[in-house]
Design an enzyme around this catalytic site. Structure first.
Site, PDB file in Angstrom:
ATOM      1  N   SER A  25     108.931  41.133 -30.275  1.00  0.00           N
ATOM      2  CA  SER A  25     110.003  40.258 -30.738  1.00  0.00           C
ATOM      3  C   SER A  25     109.532  38.813 -30.680  1.00  0.00           C
ATOM      4  CB  SER A  25     111.229  40.430 -29.842  1.00  0.00           C
ATOM      5  OG  SER A  25     112.214  39.453 -30.107  1.00  0.00           O
TER       6      SER A  25
ATOM      7  N   ASP B 130     113.869  60.474 -24.759  1.00  0.00           N
ATOM      8  CA  ASP B 130     114.206  59.315 -23.942  1.00  0.00           C
ATOM      9  C   ASP B 130     112.885  58.683 -23.535  1.00  0.00           C
ATOM     10  OD1 ASP B 130     114.853  57.486 -21.927  1.00  0.00           O
ATOM     11  OD2 ASP B 130     116.443  58.738 -21.095  1.00  0.00           O
TER      12      ASP B 130
ATOM     13  N   LYS C 273     109.497  41.909 -23.817  1.00  0.00           N
ATOM     14  CA  LYS C 273     108.820  41.807 -25.116  1.00  0.00           C
ATOM     15  C   LYS C 273     107.511  41.031 -25.004  1.00  0.00           C
ATOM     16  CE  LYS C 273     111.677  44.188 -27.617  1.00  0.00           C
ATOM     17  NZ  LYS C 273     111.254  45.469 -28.225  1.00  0.00           N
TER      18      LYS C 273
ATOM     19  N   TYR D  94     114.970  40.689 -21.412  1.00  0.00           N
ATOM     20  CA  TYR D  94     114.534  41.072 -22.755  1.00  0.00           C
ATOM     21  C   TYR D  94     113.283  40.294 -23.148  1.00  0.00           C
ATOM     22  CZ  TYR D  94     114.709  41.921 -27.791  1.00  0.00           C
ATOM     23  OH  TYR D  94     114.394  42.281 -29.075  1.00  0.00           O
TER      24      TYR D  94
END
Length: 273
Positions: free
Chosen positions: A150, A60, A167, A163
């Site tokens: 990304s 994890d 990134k 998100y």
């Protein structure tokens, strides 16, 4: 000779999608690969399918103790780590559609995305540097840390603010790691890959299996100049390059793989009336 001959590589979030494609490409190119994930059943089955030069370890990426344990196992088993790919990440929509825009996202949901996408990368880089430093004391080591960022880390995403922020932070932290390792005199490079519209299981809920699947796929890539999804194997090819000694002078750089979307402005926001 294979491009990653005798290299030891650890990949996070490698049970499926881009991580799995990178793991397979690395094995094909001669590396020994440690597949890690939180899906133990899928991860162990996938590692077994890759053959004798792959194994599975549970990890994890949000858990610092787990990172210490995994890296200790790597050193005990192999004595060295050449490559780390920080691939594990979440969008925040894994359990359904929730608000992730800047106005309505909850702090809990925001933190959940950053815990995996950013904290996980921070911990990965931290313990990769320490592990590679230990190994370099007894042998010449050319280390490579590859962070999967990304396209969303380069542009704003109104409906996925956490998100995009995570990134973007991965992109910047990659450069900090690259400079730090250089200052320390360590032969450890750190680079980032920025994929967009890659056909992974993440897209399946939006695509469905009905007769309109092809139409949905076309609609989802209408911003892409190449008018198609990218493939995980295409991202894996870049990871192979960055992991190899062919890229020995690439450090702190970012590689975009987006079918040309960042080449220019395609669509403009349409305000709601």
């Amino acid at each position: 000779m294979q491009r990653l001959h005798q290299k030891i590589a650890l990949i996070t979030g490698a049970a499926r999608g881009i991580g799995a494609a990178i793991a397979k490409a690395f094995v094909d190119q001669g590396a020994t690969v440690i597949v890690t994930d939180i899906d133990h059943q899928l991860g162990s089955a996938f590692a077994a399918s890759l053959g004798a030069r792959a194994r599975y370890l549970p990890l994890d990426v949000r858990d610092e103790t787990a990172w210490r344990s995994v890296m200790a196992e790597v050193l005990q088993s192999y004595g060295v780590l050449h490559v780390l790919v920080n691939n594990a990440g979440i969008t925040g929509f894994e359990r359904g559609v929730v608000a992730h825009d800047p106005e309505n996202a909850s702090l809990q949901d925001w933190r959940a995305v950053l815990a995996t996408n950013l904290d996980g990368v921070f911990l990965g880089c931290k313990y990769a540097i320490q592990t590679m430093r230990k190994a370099s004391q007894s042998a010449k080591l050319r280390g490579s840390i590859i962070n999967i960022s990304s396209r969303s880390g380069l542009v704003g995403i109104p409906a996925a603010a956490a998100y995009a922020a995570s990134k973007a932070a991965v992109r910047n932290h990659t450069k900090s790691v690259a400079l730090y390792c250089a200052e320390q005199g360590l032969a450890i490079r750190c680079n980032s890959i920025h994929p967009a519209a890659i056909l992974t299981p993440m897209w399946e809920p939006m695509l469905g299996q009905g007769d309109d699947r092809a139409a949905r796929m076309h609609d989802l890539v209408r911003e892409c100049p190449m008018q198609r999804f990218g493939l995980p194997e295409e991202v894996a090819a870049l990871a192979v390059l960055l992991a190899s000694d062919e890229a020995a002078y690439m450090n702190g750089t970012e590689l975009n793989i987006d079918g040309g979307m960042l080449a220019g402005s395609v669509l403009r926001p349409v305000p709601k009336s």
